[in-house]
Design an enzyme around this catalytic site. Structure first.
Site, PDB file in Angstrom:
ATOM      1  N   GLU A  91      16.315  55.320   2.015  1.00 59.59           N
ATOM      2  CA  GLU A  91      17.425  54.984   1.546  1.00 59.59           C
ATOM      3  C   GLU A  91      17.596  53.819   0.656  1.00 59.59           C
ATOM      4  OE1 GLU A  91      20.482  56.969   5.074  1.00 59.59           O
ATOM      5  OE2 GLU A  91      19.413  54.960   5.395  1.00 59.59           O
ATOM      6  N   CYS A 104      20.422  47.814  -3.185  1.00 61.58           N
ATOM      7  CA  CYS A 104      19.206  47.453  -1.950  1.00 61.58           C
ATOM      8  C   CYS A 104      18.495  48.432  -1.997  1.00 61.58           C
ATOM      9  CB  CYS A 104      20.270  47.368  -0.764  1.00 61.58           C
ATOM     10  SG  CYS A 104      19.370  46.737   0.813  1.00 61.58           S
ATOM     11  N   CYS A 111      10.008  51.027   9.947  1.00 62.58           N
ATOM     12  CA  CYS A 111       9.318  49.518   9.976  1.00 62.58           C
ATOM     13  C   CYS A 111       8.647  49.359  11.141  1.00 62.58           C
ATOM     14  CB  CYS A 111      10.590  48.515  10.086  1.00 62.58           C
ATOM     15  SG  CYS A 111      10.095  46.918   9.945  1.00 62.58           S
ATOM     16  N   CYS A 115      12.538  45.130  15.505  1.00 62.74           N
ATOM     17  CA  CYS A 115      13.642  44.174  15.896  1.00 62.74           C
ATOM     18  C   CYS A 115      14.776  44.864  16.600  1.00 62.74           C
ATOM     19  CB  CYS A 115      14.491  43.532  14.660  1.00 62.74           C
ATOM     20  SG  CYS A 115      13.126  42.486  13.717  1.00 62.74           S
ATOM     21  N   CYS A 118      18.268  46.242  15.086  1.00 63.13           N
ATOM     22  CA  CYS A 118      18.029  47.185  13.675  1.00 63.13           C
ATOM     23  C   CYS A 118      17.789  48.499  14.025  1.00 63.13           C
ATOM     24  CB  CYS A 118      17.100  46.311  13.048  1.00 63.13           C
ATOM     25  SG  CYS A 118      16.674  47.137  11.248  1.00 63.13           S
ATOM     26  N   CYS A 334      23.833  46.369   6.366  1.00 59.66           N
ATOM     27  CA  CYS A 334      22.655  45.889   7.056  1.00 59.66           C
ATOM     28  C   CYS A 334      22.256  46.500   8.321  1.00 59.66           C
ATOM     29  CB  CYS A 334      22.824  44.299   6.961  1.00 59.66           C
ATOM     30  SG  CYS A 334      23.165  43.425   5.537  1.00 59.66           S
TER      31      CYS A 334
HETATM   32  N1  SAH Z   1      12.671  43.812   7.003  1.00 55.12           N
HETATM   33  C1  SAH Z   1      13.266  42.496   6.061  1.00 55.12           C
HETATM   34  C2  SAH Z   1      14.275  43.551   5.076  1.00 55.12           C
HETATM   35  C3  SAH Z   1      15.219  44.443   5.769  1.00 55.12           C
HETATM   36  S1  SAH Z   1      16.302  44.296   6.930  1.00 55.12           S
HETATM   37  C4  SAH Z   1      14.002  41.636   7.102  1.00 55.12           C
HETATM   38  O1  SAH Z   1      14.116  41.925   8.391  1.00 55.12           O
HETATM   39  O2  SAH Z   1      14.372  40.848   6.377  1.00 55.12           O
HETATM   40  C5  SAH Z   1      17.466  43.248   6.074  1.00 55.12           C
HETATM   41  C6  SAH Z   1      18.308  42.553   6.686  1.00 55.12           C
HETATM   42  O3  SAH Z   1      19.385  43.436   7.619  1.00 55.12           O
HETATM   43  C7  SAH Z   1      17.843  41.633   7.617  1.00 55.12           C
HETATM   44  O4  SAH Z   1      18.529  40.275   7.272  1.00 55.12           O
HETATM   45  C8  SAH Z   1      18.334  41.989   8.919  1.00 55.12           C
HETATM   46  O5  SAH Z   1      18.203  40.648   9.719  1.00 55.12           O
HETATM   47  C9  SAH Z   1      19.597  42.617   8.736  1.00 55.12           C
HETATM   48  N2  SAH Z   1      20.044  43.635   9.871  1.00 55.12           N
HETATM   49  C10 SAH Z   1      19.201  44.306  10.547  1.00 55.12           C
HETATM   50  N3  SAH Z   1      20.054  44.809  11.404  1.00 55.12           N
HETATM   51  C11 SAH Z   1      21.161  44.614  11.360  1.00 55.12           C
HETATM   52  C12 SAH Z   1      22.479  44.858  12.267  1.00 55.12           C
HETATM   53  N4  SAH Z   1      22.570  45.854  13.133  1.00 55.12           N
HETATM   54  N5  SAH Z   1      23.449  44.231  11.512  1.00 55.12           N
HETATM   55  C13 SAH Z   1      23.536  43.357  10.678  1.00 55.12           C
HETATM   56  N6  SAH Z   1      22.433  43.218   9.970  1.00 55.12           N
HETATM   57  C14 SAH Z   1      21.140  43.664  10.437  1.00 55.12           C
HETATM   58 FE1  SF4 Z   2      12.152  45.767  10.281  1.00 51.86          FE
HETATM   59 FE2  SF4 Z   2      14.819  45.828  10.734  1.00 51.86          FE
HETATM   60 FE3  SF4 Z   2      13.348  43.891  11.761  1.00 51.86          FE
HETATM   61 FE4  SF4 Z   2      13.796  43.714   9.057  1.00 51.86          FE
HETATM   62  S1  SF4 Z   2      15.296  43.816  10.500  1.00 51.86           S
HETATM   63  S2  SF4 Z   2      11.873  43.604  10.009  1.00 51.86           S
HETATM   64  S3  SF4 Z   2      13.839  46.219   8.721  1.00 51.86           S
HETATM   65  S4  SF4 Z   2      13.182  46.041  12.321  1.00 51.86           S
END
Ligand code: SAH
Ligand code: SF4
Length: 344
Positions: A91, A104, A111, A115, A118, A334
């Site tokens: 996406e 974006c 991934c 996390c 996420c 995000c």
């Molecule tokens: N993997 C990279 C880039 C993609 S994630 C990273 O982690 O930076 C992009 C952003 O989305 C990151 O700053 C992450 O902290 C945020 N993000 C992920 N899950 C989220 C959620 N449920 N609510 C708000 N932000 C989120």
């Molecule tokens: Fe991967 Fe999501 Fe963590 Fe970014 S925030 S490193 S996309 S698992």
């Protein structure tokens, strides 16, 4: 399927041409056709010799991503679901701002970082995007816009961890920012966001001039270990030390992203600790209220808690902004990207 010409570096294309006794300057013309004039076929490249065009067409394709679905949010945000050549999905999200667009883009299918907050992380890692697939997200969206000049900012904050796909990401950045034979975006307007792959930070600063964003999300190792498994490998002190040493041109800052999660990382003590931790670095802070998704364990804090957190940072002389993610009604915000396709 022929290989996509976008996967080649300029040097590789020159070599390919030279091996066929074609002058190297043709590479520049060909690449300009692809990126500046958005050609879809070699046939269109009328100032390149007919035999060369034919030979190129026999060996390469110029791929576009297959748009499996486009959704538009009430706030104007557009989410594109792209189907890749092997049937996998990614996406990209086009976000309208006051006078311009931000795009974006994704760097991986899935991934591996896992996390806790996420949705992309939940599905695990599937594969890296190729250089051509990363570039194509920008090239194809630009091609679709009425006025391509309105797309000014690109953020690599979609699916995936960009620094875990280092060479393809840096290769793509090279083409996206090349003003002669590439897409011509300023590297000041391109931001790479990372969960903190410490050994890759200094190479990134050396190899590119892009903006760096760090997903910090916690102010102590215990909380960060719980939220972001990568912290067990590269804990806060190592990450922040690498940030403090990151080469920044005057007036530029590192952006620290901080997802605010109720009862987890949103206390006043956290705000004060964060201010202290970032002291050695030229930093600005994006506070991102947690975006929920089905099956998520967390909630976002109440508004006043977020405001108090922000004020503490501001009092400590940091620029801190609250980023209300756009496109939530279509899961384009995000952390809500998953590209689980029920597209067809
Ligand atoms: N993997 C990279 C880039 C993609 S994630 C990273 O982690 O930076 C992009 C952003 O989305 C990151 O700053 C992450 O902290 C945020 N993000 C992920 N899950 C989220 C959620 N449920 N609510 C708000 N932000 C989120
Ligand atoms: Fe991967 Fe999501 Fe963590 Fe970014 S925030 S490193 S996309 S698992």
């Amino acid at each position: 399927m022929l290989p996509d010409i976008k996967e080649l570096t300029t040097e590789q294309l020159i070599l390919w041409l030279e091996n066929r006794n074609i002058k190297p300057y043709r590479a520049k013309q060909i690449l300009q056709w692809i990126y500046v004039r958005q050609a879809d076929t070699f046939e269109m490249m009328t100032d390149v010799g007919k035999d060369t065009r034919k030979s190129l067409a026999r060996h390469f394709s110029i791929n576009r991503l297959e748009k499996a679905r486009t959704e538009t949010s009430q706030d104007g945000t557009k989410k594109f679901l792209f189907k890749l050549i092997d049937g996998k999905y990614i996406e990209s999200v086009l976000i309208p701002e006051k006078n311009h667009y931000t795009l974006c883009i994704s760097s991986q299918v899935g991934c591996a970082q896992g996390c806790r907050f996420c949705l992309t992380g939940r599905g695990g890692w599937v594969r890296n995007l190729t250089k051509g697939e990363i570039i194509a997200q920008v090239r194809d969206v630009v091609n679709d816009l009425d006025n391509s000049k309105r797309l000014t900012n690109i953020v690599m904050m979609g699916m995936g961890e960009p620094l875990a796909n280092y060479s393809n990401v840096v290769g793509a950045v090279g083409t996206i920012t090349d003003s002669e034979v590439g897409l011509g975006f300023s590297d000041r307007r391109l931001t790479i966001s990372t969960s903190g792959l410490v050994p890759k930070l200094s190479p990134l600063g050396r190899d590119t001039g892009v903006n760096l964003a760090i997903s910090l999300n916690a102010t102590d190792n215990k909380t960060r270990d719980m939220l972001m498994p990568i912290n067990r490998k590269y804990p806060l002190e190592k990450l922040l030390d690498a940030c403090a040493r990151y080469p920044l041109t005057p007036r530029r800052k590192i952006t620290f992203e901080y997802i605010m999660i109720k009862g987890v990382n949103d206390s006043e003590e956290d705000a004060k600790r964060l201010a202290g931790l970032l002291r050695p670095t030229r930093a600005k802070i994006n506070l991102i209220p947690f975006n929920t998704f089905e099956g998520s364990d967390f909630e976002r804090p109440e508004e006043h808690v977020i405001l108090t957190f922000k004020e503490i940072l501001n009092k400590n002389n940091y620029t801190a902004v609250i980023r209300q993610s756009k496109g939530q009604d279509i899961s384009a915000a995000c952390g809500q990207l998953s590209a689980k396709s029920n597209a067809t």
